[in-house]
Design a protein around this motif. Structure first.
Motif, PDB file in Angstrom:
ATOM      1  N   ARG A 244      35.578 -24.817 -19.409  1.00  0.00           N
ATOM      2  CA  ARG A 244      34.444 -25.314 -18.595  1.00  0.00           C
ATOM      3  C   ARG A 244      34.060 -24.616 -17.308  1.00  0.00           C
ATOM      4  O   ARG A 244      34.962 -24.707 -16.290  1.00  0.00           O
ATOM      5  CB  ARG A 244      34.529 -26.985 -18.280  1.00  0.00           C
ATOM      6  N   LYS A 245      33.480 -23.525 -17.315  1.00  0.00           N
ATOM      7  CA  LYS A 245      33.198 -22.763 -16.390  1.00  0.00           C
ATOM      8  C   LYS A 245      31.818 -22.373 -16.232  1.00  0.00           C
ATOM      9  O   LYS A 245      30.986 -22.033 -17.185  1.00  0.00           O
ATOM     10  CB  LYS A 245      34.072 -21.269 -16.564  1.00  0.00           C
ATOM     11  N   TRP A 246      31.478 -22.403 -14.836  1.00  0.00           N
ATOM     12  CA  TRP A 246      29.907 -22.115 -14.546  1.00  0.00           C
ATOM     13  C   TRP A 246      29.841 -20.475 -14.244  1.00  0.00           C
ATOM     14  O   TRP A 246      30.646 -19.981 -13.399  1.00  0.00           O
ATOM     15  CB  TRP A 246      29.393 -22.766 -13.261  1.00  0.00           C
ATOM     16  N   VAL A 247      28.931 -19.801 -15.099  1.00  0.00           N
ATOM     17  CA  VAL A 247      28.586 -18.419 -14.748  1.00  0.00           C
ATOM     18  C   VAL A 247      26.914 -18.638 -14.865  1.00  0.00           C
ATOM     19  O   VAL A 247      26.083 -19.418 -15.165  1.00  0.00           O
ATOM     20  CB  VAL A 247      29.041 -17.635 -16.249  1.00  0.00           C
ATOM     21  N   ARG A 248      26.620 -17.216 -14.644  1.00  0.00           N
ATOM     22  CA  ARG A 248      25.141 -16.969 -14.556  1.00  0.00           C
ATOM     23  C   ARG A 248      24.831 -16.142 -15.904  1.00  0.00           C
ATOM     24  O   ARG A 248      25.501 -15.263 -16.525  1.00  0.00           O
ATOM     25  CB  ARG A 248      24.760 -16.069 -13.166  1.00  0.00           C
ATOM     26  N   ASN A 249      23.571 -16.637 -16.456  1.00  0.00           N
ATOM     27  CA  ASN A 249      23.316 -15.930 -17.728  1.00  0.00           C
ATOM     28  C   ASN A 249      22.388 -14.626 -17.483  1.00  0.00           C
ATOM     29  O   ASN A 249      22.281 -14.410 -16.220  1.00  0.00           O
ATOM     30  CB  ASN A 249      22.549 -17.223 -18.717  1.00  0.00           C
ATOM     31  N   SER A 250      21.832 -13.949 -18.426  1.00  0.00           N
ATOM     32  CA  SER A 250      21.338 -12.916 -18.321  1.00  0.00           C
ATOM     33  C   SER A 250      19.887 -12.970 -17.416  1.00  0.00           C
ATOM     34  O   SER A 250      19.349 -12.217 -16.851  1.00  0.00           O
ATOM     35  CB  SER A 250      20.791 -12.371 -19.531  1.00  0.00           C
ATOM     36  N   GLU A 251      19.443 -14.343 -17.288  1.00  0.00           N
ATOM     37  CA  GLU A 251      18.312 -14.588 -16.459  1.00  0.00           C
ATOM     38  C   GLU A 251      18.473 -14.910 -14.784  1.00  0.00           C
ATOM     39  O   GLU A 251      17.622 -15.344 -14.119  1.00  0.00           O
ATOM     40  CB  GLU A 251      17.271 -15.689 -16.898  1.00  0.00           C
TER      41      GLU A 251
ATOM     42  N   LEU B 150      34.544 -12.603 -24.116  1.00  0.00           N
ATOM     43  CA  LEU B 150      33.209 -13.045 -24.172  1.00  0.00           C
ATOM     44  C   LEU B 150      33.085 -14.468 -23.976  1.00  0.00           C
ATOM     45  O   LEU B 150      34.250 -15.305 -24.057  1.00  0.00           O
ATOM     46  CB  LEU B 150      32.744 -13.050 -25.882  1.00  0.00           C
ATOM     47  N   LEU B 151      32.089 -14.712 -23.176  1.00  0.00           N
ATOM     48  CA  LEU B 151      32.035 -16.375 -22.593  1.00  0.00           C
ATOM     49  C   LEU B 151      30.714 -16.875 -23.694  1.00  0.00           C
ATOM     50  O   LEU B 151      29.691 -16.150 -23.537  1.00  0.00           O
ATOM     51  CB  LEU B 151      31.519 -16.380 -21.335  1.00  0.00           C
ATOM     52  N   PHE B 152      30.956 -18.026 -24.058  1.00  0.00           N
ATOM     53  CA  PHE B 152      29.909 -18.671 -24.870  1.00  0.00           C
ATOM     54  C   PHE B 152      29.369 -19.999 -24.260  1.00  0.00           C
ATOM     55  O   PHE B 152      30.026 -20.486 -23.755  1.00  0.00           O
ATOM     56  CB  PHE B 152      30.541 -18.906 -26.403  1.00  0.00           C
ATOM     57  N   GLY B 153      27.981 -20.207 -24.640  1.00  0.00           N
ATOM     58  CA  GLY B 153      27.563 -21.426 -24.075  1.00  0.00           C
ATOM     59  C   GLY B 153      27.736 -22.613 -24.865  1.00  0.00           C
ATOM     60  O   GLY B 153      28.106 -22.550 -25.805  1.00  0.00           O
TER      61      GLY B 153
ATOM     62  N   PRO C 270      25.636 -19.315 -28.293  1.00  0.00           N
ATOM     63  CA  PRO C 270      25.111 -18.053 -27.622  1.00  0.00           C
ATOM     64  C   PRO C 270      25.951 -17.549 -26.514  1.00  0.00           C
ATOM     65  O   PRO C 270      26.959 -18.119 -25.995  1.00  0.00           O
ATOM     66  CB  PRO C 270      23.875 -18.776 -26.943  1.00  0.00           C
ATOM     67  N   VAL C 271      25.995 -16.145 -26.572  1.00  0.00           N
ATOM     68  CA  VAL C 271      26.875 -15.313 -25.592  1.00  0.00           C
ATOM     69  C   VAL C 271      26.253 -15.185 -24.307  1.00  0.00           C
ATOM     70  O   VAL C 271      25.013 -15.101 -24.195  1.00  0.00           O
ATOM     71  CB  VAL C 271      26.800 -13.974 -26.178  1.00  0.00           C
ATOM     72  N   LEU C 272      27.068 -15.711 -23.336  1.00  0.00           N
ATOM     73  CA  LEU C 272      26.641 -15.674 -21.743  1.00  0.00           C
ATOM     74  C   LEU C 272      26.994 -14.615 -21.403  1.00  0.00           C
ATOM     75  O   LEU C 272      26.028 -14.183 -20.431  1.00  0.00           O
ATOM     76  CB  LEU C 272      27.224 -17.043 -21.114  1.00  0.00           C
ATOM     77  N   ASP C 273      28.032 -13.978 -21.541  1.00  0.00           N
ATOM     78  CA  ASP C 273      28.536 -12.677 -21.026  1.00  0.00           C
ATOM     79  C   ASP C 273      29.598 -12.056 -21.657  1.00  0.00           C
ATOM     80  O   ASP C 273      30.239 -12.694 -22.300  1.00  0.00           O
ATOM     81  CB  ASP C 273      29.115 -13.039 -19.512  1.00  0.00           C
ATOM     82  N   ILE C 274      29.505 -10.462 -21.576  1.00  0.00           N
ATOM     83  CA  ILE C 274      30.680  -9.809 -22.284  1.00  0.00           C
ATOM     84  C   ILE C 274      31.079  -8.802 -21.350  1.00  0.00           C
ATOM     85  O   ILE C 274      30.342  -8.372 -20.359  1.00  0.00           O
ATOM     86  CB  ILE C 274      29.997  -9.057 -23.331  1.00  0.00           C
ATOM     87  N   ALA C 275      32.591  -8.735 -21.099  1.00  0.00           N
ATOM     88  CA  ALA C 275      33.049  -7.611 -20.177  1.00  0.00           C
ATOM     89  C   ALA C 275      34.197  -6.997 -21.014  1.00  0.00           C
ATOM     90  O   ALA C 275      34.705  -7.524 -22.035  1.00  0.00           O
ATOM     91  CB  ALA C 275      33.890  -8.605 -19.129  1.00  0.00           C
TER      92      ALA C 275
ATOM     93  N   ALA D 294      27.887  -6.289 -28.899  1.00  0.00           N
ATOM     94  CA  ALA D 294      26.457  -6.728 -28.287  1.00  0.00           C
ATOM     95  C   ALA D 294      26.151  -8.133 -28.127  1.00  0.00           C
ATOM     96  O   ALA D 294      26.621  -8.966 -28.890  1.00  0.00           O
ATOM     97  CB  ALA D 294      25.508  -6.010 -29.253  1.00  0.00           C
ATOM     98  N   ALA D 295      25.357  -8.466 -27.031  1.00  0.00           N
ATOM     99  CA  ALA D 295      25.198  -9.815 -26.675  1.00  0.00           C
ATOM    100  C   ALA D 295      24.184 -10.537 -27.558  1.00  0.00           C
ATOM    101  O   ALA D 295      24.186 -11.576 -27.863  1.00  0.00           O
ATOM    102  CB  ALA D 295      24.753 -10.104 -25.091  1.00  0.00           C
ATOM    103  N   ASP D 296      23.460  -9.770 -28.245  1.00  0.00           N
ATOM    104  CA  ASP D 296      22.449 -10.215 -29.226  1.00  0.00           C
ATOM    105  C   ASP D 296      22.941 -10.297 -30.619  1.00  0.00           C
ATOM    106  O   ASP D 296      22.251 -10.637 -31.660  1.00  0.00           O
ATOM    107  CB  ASP D 296      21.209  -9.443 -29.171  1.00  0.00           C
TER     108      ASP D 296
END
Length: 108
Positions: free
Chosen positions: A47-54, A105-108, A87-92, A73-75
């Motif tokens: 349960r972590k707050w992150v910023r999505n691509s927008e 990978l962080l998922f929503g 959905p993928v929120l972030d990839i590092a 790939a995020a898509d």
């Protein structure tokens, strides 16, 4: 990077399936490849707050560490061990001395 001599591999008890995006339909929905790749991973509920691509703050529900030195790939569509494809929120990418070692990978 190979994983046979590392202590990292035993931690990857799960498997995720990845299907790359093949195209986009006229209605805007994605279609995905029928060919799938599987990767060893460790998937954990979070349960972590992150910023999505927008740039909007959203809550991640799962994090996965994936044994893949190849780019992810995020898509793409990622199917987690228990069946969902969130959905993928972030990839590092995380490197070692030989290049990329694994991804987070962080998922929503």
């Amino acid at each position: 990077m190979t994983y046979e001599s590392t202590d990292f591999r035993p931690l990857l008890a799960n498997t995720i399936t990845v299907r790359t995006r093949a195209s986009r339909n006229s209605d805007g929905s994605d279609t995905f490849s029928t060919a799938a790749s599987t990767y060893r991973a460790r998937v954990v509920t979070t349960r972590k707050w992150v910023r999505n691509s927008e740039g909007v703050a959203v809550q991640a529900s799962q994090v996965a560490w994936v044994a893949s030195p190849a780019p992810l790939a995020a898509d793409s569509r990622y199917t987690l061990p228990d069946g969902p494809s969130p959905p993928v929120l972030d990839i590092a990418a995380y490197p070692d001395t030989d290049g990329t070692h694994h991804h987070r990978l962080l998922f929503g």
